[in-house]
Design a protein around this motif. Structure first.
Motif, PDB file in Angstrom:
ATOM      1  N   UNK A 382       0.846  -1.195   0.000  1.00 45.23           N
ATOM      2  CA  UNK A 382       0.000   0.000   0.000  1.00 45.23           C
ATOM      3  C   UNK A 382       0.880   1.244   0.000  1.00 45.23           C
ATOM      4  N   UNK A 383       0.508   2.233  -0.784  1.00 51.04           N
ATOM      5  CA  UNK A 383       1.320   3.438  -0.866  1.00 51.04           C
ATOM      6  C   UNK A 383       0.455   4.610  -1.299  1.00 51.04           C
ATOM      7  N   UNK A 384       1.067   5.781  -1.321  1.00 54.26           N
ATOM      8  CA  UNK A 384       0.321   7.017  -1.581  1.00 54.26           C
ATOM      9  C   UNK A 384      -0.403   6.978  -2.922  1.00 54.26           C
ATOM     10  N   UNK A 385       0.204   6.342  -3.923  1.00 57.22           N
ATOM     11  CA  UNK A 385      -0.425   6.309  -5.252  1.00 57.22           C
ATOM     12  C   UNK A 385      -1.738   5.532  -5.239  1.00 57.22           C
ATOM     13  N   UNK A 386      -1.914   4.639  -4.274  1.00 53.95           N
ATOM     14  CA  UNK A 386      -3.170   3.895  -4.187  1.00 53.95           C
ATOM     15  C   UNK A 386      -4.355   4.812  -3.888  1.00 53.95           C
ATOM     16  N   UNK A 387      -4.077   6.005  -3.398  1.00 55.76           N
ATOM     17  CA  UNK A 387      -5.150   6.952  -3.077  1.00 55.76           C
ATOM     18  C   UNK A 387      -5.158   8.140  -4.039  1.00 55.76           C
ATOM     19  N   UNK A 388      -4.460   7.974  -5.162  1.00 49.37           N
ATOM     20  CA  UNK A 388      -4.421   9.041  -6.158  1.00 49.37           C
ATOM     21  C   UNK A 388      -4.691   8.449  -7.534  1.00 49.37           C
ATOM     22  N   UNK A 389      -4.964   9.314  -8.484  1.00 52.89           N
ATOM     23  CA  UNK A 389      -5.099   8.853  -9.854  1.00 52.89           C
ATOM     24  C   UNK A 389      -4.498   9.904 -10.761  1.00 52.89           C
ATOM     25  N   UNK A 390      -4.066   9.432 -11.924  1.00 52.56           N
ATOM     26  CA  UNK A 390      -3.358  10.294 -12.860  1.00 52.56           C
ATOM     27  C   UNK A 390      -4.264  10.607 -14.046  1.00 52.56           C
ATOM     28  N   UNK A 391      -4.420  11.881 -14.342  1.00 51.09           N
ATOM     29  CA  UNK A 391      -5.159  12.311 -15.530  1.00 51.09           C
ATOM     30  C   UNK A 391      -4.157  12.764 -16.578  1.00 51.09           C
ATOM     31  N   UNK A 392      -4.254  12.226 -17.781  1.00 53.48           N
ATOM     32  CA  UNK A 392      -3.341  12.678 -18.831  1.00 53.48           C
ATOM     33  C   UNK A 392      -3.901  13.936 -19.481  1.00 53.48           C
ATOM     34  N   UNK A 393      -3.002  14.793 -19.923  1.00 60.29           N
ATOM     35  CA  UNK A 393      -3.384  16.093 -20.475  1.00 60.29           C
ATOM     36  C   UNK A 393      -2.736  16.259 -21.845  1.00 60.29           C
TER      37      UNK A 393
END
Lengths: 433, 433
Positions: A382-393
């Protein structure tokens, strides 16, 4: 006695493969029961949750009583000793500092065609953390789940923790408070997962659910996956120790037992280049088991799932370790870092004799929620990225569209997606016309 | 005609909520059939895969014929025109350049207590990419799945692609070759997922499976999740366009239709501050539908699932967009970047009038495998990290253990995990003794 394998044995490969393929967990078939609970909570909300809590946790609540009030939390937390509080705060501080380094960077650049490209990371808005009740109600797990979420920037963090008969562990509430948890509900089981995923009159739904649980909780998480995000489905804990001659057999025995004591299904393995050390560790385990509080559990785990594996070289040890892909890997050999480089597949690595795995469970800083059952081959703790998501632009200029648009149009036509092609062509025509 | 909603309508919230909750996909119940196929392939390997391929794909193969040979690949690829090849190579190059920037950094540091902490990223060893057959056999999807895997450093990359009646799309084979795919098998359906997850005599198992597929493929991926990693379960495609006055209605109509033409279940939405633009777009859609090759599909999608939503302010547009959490978001307003900042929940964002979504499907650089069905609230498009995993690393010195070990011991005791505490205590005693 656990297995004692030597790599030169004629039947080594067969016995090692059996150890690897061992099914340590009874797959309880609770899926139909869980489906019914999910449907019930989805249809009837609070009323269903309250009925199920009365039935399974012997606890009669009304909707207003589902959440712990600030006064109730304060009263429970007052029972915690100053020493326990200080230890929990040290752990929280170290976990926070480690995970703060995992915050990802946004990116934005202009490429040779003149297109501006990049990505942006944002947190999930709301996350739910399942905390088991009873014996496995670990305050350290609250920290390990809640702190990465808060570091990620999650706006609303909800804990559900069943309190069978009304009993709660004050340290769990303190850990939630220290981690910045916003709401804590006295509910558990599949009904808690349903409330988090679908929401009820009292509990607003969340976007992501993490945390360990029993077979009902695991089945419920698997079923709501897609509607919300989930973390991994955790299996029984595992440790692999790789040690060369000259290590203290008693230290290794305790490290093995610190996994074995979690659960009869846990697995503790030693790979060593020194057969004498292997025997000494096995003897030390027996000695320690005589007095250990959880000797029944730890003894059964060691007897049924444990093994000592003697190899001739560290290269052999690395090859076997990669096949095991252990959740926890302790490396106690002269050049531990070099051996670690040869073992890509492990959840967490503990280097050198002064790094018992228990440090990582509490105060080391890294997360203790780690991939089990060989899933370190493809997943992370488990890590910080598990609670984030990436939107491409992406932003095209007219020049960029002129440069790369015709290729997009061509590929769209080759895939028989005419409107795709036309959406590019209409713009190119304007530029050319 | 699709829905036409205005935010000031009395029934707006109800109608918008209905749009959001709309179930666009028939959940075909194939789970029992899929379970049987998985069990069959697991038990009988190649033999089962060959039988199922004969039955479902009308294709009789022997084990040796499952893989495309280099000569077969070369013969198919020779059919591709120079123009199509050039377009595919431009796309591959741009996708590779974008994803190369996603390679994560390892980290290692010594903290105040003297502990060395950090993490390490490593690729999965082997990944399988499912490519649908028939109409939806898109070469661009091969690039979008395979290139991030190769950028991540995946050692072995396997494609499975059903070839009903023996027919294959040469561009799919070329895309696989350009992306560095190592093995390509003429198999599909749940049997292909089973072969990738469990392995057969001919096909070695992989650690991670990605790629879109029909209901059987989706159910199979859900079932093997845990044994191997999977990407998301993709739903029907979606686009949301936010546009202010002064945009070309025909461009927006084509952008909406480029999602609608994928699938009758696709959803195309427009939010605009200008009711006249909204009406003009709806009219332009009707005009374009008159001649569009896929007018049946696109027309049904627009009629059943499409909508034009008129708002008074861009802040209202952002609030609605966050509730939709669209897979694709086009922002065609004066300050597109500022509005994008207000919309955290989207899979991919296309900024300005010169960035039709179709650019992102092919040659923009970002991935076109994106979260659908509101899952952009908690998940990201396919990216390099999906083919890597992070191992946490820790090394204590005697001094570091002295500093933080007692807190670990205390927490272990509070959790009744005695061996955890003893594994720390035994080392502290050596230091103190």
């Amino acid at each position: 006695m656990p297995e004692f394998l030597t790599v030169t044995d004629a039947d080594f490969e067969a016995r090692f493969a059996a150890l690897l393929g061992m099914k340590r967990e009874e797959a309880e078939d609770v899926d139909a029961a869980v489906a019914a609970i999910l449907a019930d909570v989805r249809a009837r909300g609070d009323a269903a949750v309250l009925e199920l809590t009365a039935r399974y946790d012997r606890l009669t609540l009304d909707a207003a009583g589902m959440a712990f009030s600030p006064a109730e939390i304060a009263a429970e937390i007052a029972k915690v000793s100053a020493e326990d509080r200080a230890a929990l705060e040290l752990a929280a501080e170290r976990i926070r500092a480690y995970h703060a380094r995992q915050r990802p960077e946004d990116a934005s650049w202009v490429d040779a065609a003149g297109a501006r490209l990049g990505w942006r990371w944002t947190p999930v808005s709301a996350a739910g953390l399942y905390v088991p009740g009873g014996l496995a109600s670990y305050p350290s797990s609250v920290l390990m789940n809640a702190i990465p979420a808060k570091v990620a920037g999650v706006g609303r963090l909800v804990v559900t923790c069943p309190t069978p008969g009304g009993v709660v562990n004050p340290l769990v509430l303190l850990a939630a408070q220290i981690s910045g948890v916003d709401e804590i509900y006295r509910i558990g089981g599949a009904q808690a997962i349903a409330a988090l995923a679908y929401g009820t009159e009292t509990i607003a739904p969340v976007d992501k659910i993490t945390g360990p649980g029993n077979a009902y909780v695991a089945a419920a998480k698997r079923r709501v996956f897609g509607r919300v995000g989930i973390d991994m489905i955790a299996g029984p804990s595992e440790i692999l120790v790789i040690a060369d001659a000259g290590n203290d057999p008693d230290w290794i025995a305790l490290d093995l037992l610190s996994q074995a004591e979690h659960d009869q299904s846990a697995q503790a393995l030693l790979i060593t280049t020194d057969a004498a050390l292997g025997r000494a560790v096995a003897e030390a385990v027996v000695r320690r088991l005589e007095t250990l509080e959880r000797r029944e559990i730890a003894g059964a785990s060691w007897r049924d799932n444990g093994a000592v594996i003697v190899v001739e070289t560290l290269a052999q040890a690395a090859a076997l370790a990669n096949r095991i892909a252990p959740e926890h890997l302790e490396i106690m050999v002269e050049d531990a870092e070099a051996l670690a480089d040869a073992i890509p597949h492990a959840g967490a690595i503990f280097l050198g004799p002064w790094t018992p795995e228990a440090i990582g469970d509490y105060v080391g800083g890294p997360n203790h929620v780690l991939p089990t059952a060989r899933s370190a081959r493809f997943s992370s703790g488990l890590n910080v990225l598990d609670f984030m998501k990436r939107t491409t632009m992406a932003r095209m200029t007219p020049e960029a569209l002129k440069a790369i648009g015709p290729s997009a149009e061509r590929l769209a036509i080759s895939e028989s997606l005419e409107a795709h092609g036309l959406s590019v062509r209409a713009r190119l025509d304007r530029l050319n016309g």
